[in-house]
Design a protein around this motif. Structure first.
Motif, PDB file in Angstrom:
ATOM      1  N   GLU A  65      50.030   3.611 -33.313  1.00  0.00           N
ATOM      2  CA  GLU A  65      48.677   3.947 -33.740  1.00  0.00           C
ATOM      3  C   GLU A  65      48.185   5.230 -33.057  1.00  0.00           C
ATOM      4  O   GLU A  65      47.603   6.104 -33.699  1.00  0.00           O
ATOM      5  CB  GLU A  65      47.737   2.786 -33.422  1.00  0.00           C
ATOM      6  N   ARG A  68      50.085   8.302 -34.510  1.00  0.00           N
ATOM      7  CA  ARG A  68      49.643   8.698 -35.858  1.00  0.00           C
ATOM      8  C   ARG A  68      48.333   9.480 -35.819  1.00  0.00           C
ATOM      9  O   ARG A  68      47.993  10.171 -36.776  1.00  0.00           O
ATOM     10  CB  ARG A  68      49.521   7.480 -36.774  1.00  0.00           C
ATOM     11  N   LYS A  69      47.598   9.424 -34.717  1.00  0.00           N
ATOM     12  CA  LYS A  69      46.366  10.190 -34.563  1.00  0.00           C
ATOM     13  C   LYS A  69      46.626  11.613 -34.072  1.00  0.00           C
ATOM     14  O   LYS A  69      45.721  12.445 -34.082  1.00  0.00           O
ATOM     15  CB  LYS A  69      45.416   9.474 -33.592  1.00  0.00           C
ATOM     16  N   MET A  96      51.666   0.300 -41.243  1.00  0.00           N
ATOM     17  CA  MET A  96      51.064   1.048 -40.130  1.00  0.00           C
ATOM     18  C   MET A  96      51.647   2.452 -40.006  1.00  0.00           C
ATOM     19  O   MET A  96      51.153   3.259 -39.237  1.00  0.00           O
ATOM     20  CB  MET A  96      51.308   0.304 -38.810  1.00  0.00           C
TER      21      MET A  96
END
Length: 121
Positions: A65, A68-69, A96
């Motif tokens: 997570e 991916r930012k 995800m």
């Protein structure tokens, strides 16, 4: 190709590294997880990342997570290694942003072929 392998088990890091280096002739970078792995990925910009699902501190999905930012990492293929590789978990991880999932235990001699197949999809 440069591959970052992330696992909090040093024996698993060794198995992954030897397998990928010897059979795929990849450059392998290792990390035991967490924010160190994120910073290493940002500085090294690997062509692919292979990470464990369950790790001390920050688990694989939480790390994915964060990756991916990051603009530099948002499209980097990530493959999970997990003992929970059933279709429900695989679908969730792919939703995800994971490229694929490899179940544990795995045959170290077959691992590079599995990785290559996932990356070519």
């Amino acid at each position: 190709m440069k591959i970052l392998v992330i696992d909090d088990d040093t024996d698993m890091l060794l198995i992954l590294s030897v397998s990928l280096k010897k059979i795929l002739a990849c450059d392998v970078i290792q990390s035991e997880g967490g924010l160190e792995a994120l910073e290493l990925a940002k500085s090294e910009l690997p062509g692919a990342i292979i990470m464990d699902y369950v790790m001390e501190g920050m688990n694989g999905p939480a790390l994915l997570e964060l990756m991916r930012k990051e603009e530099k990492l948002k499209d980097t293929p990530v493959i999970f290694l997990t003992a929970m590789a059933d279709s429900i978990n695989a679908e969730r991880l792919q939703a995800m942003g994971a490229k694929g999932v490899i179940g544990k235990p795995f045959n170290p001699l077959e691992l590079p072929k599995m990785v290559q197949r996932i990356l070519e999809e």
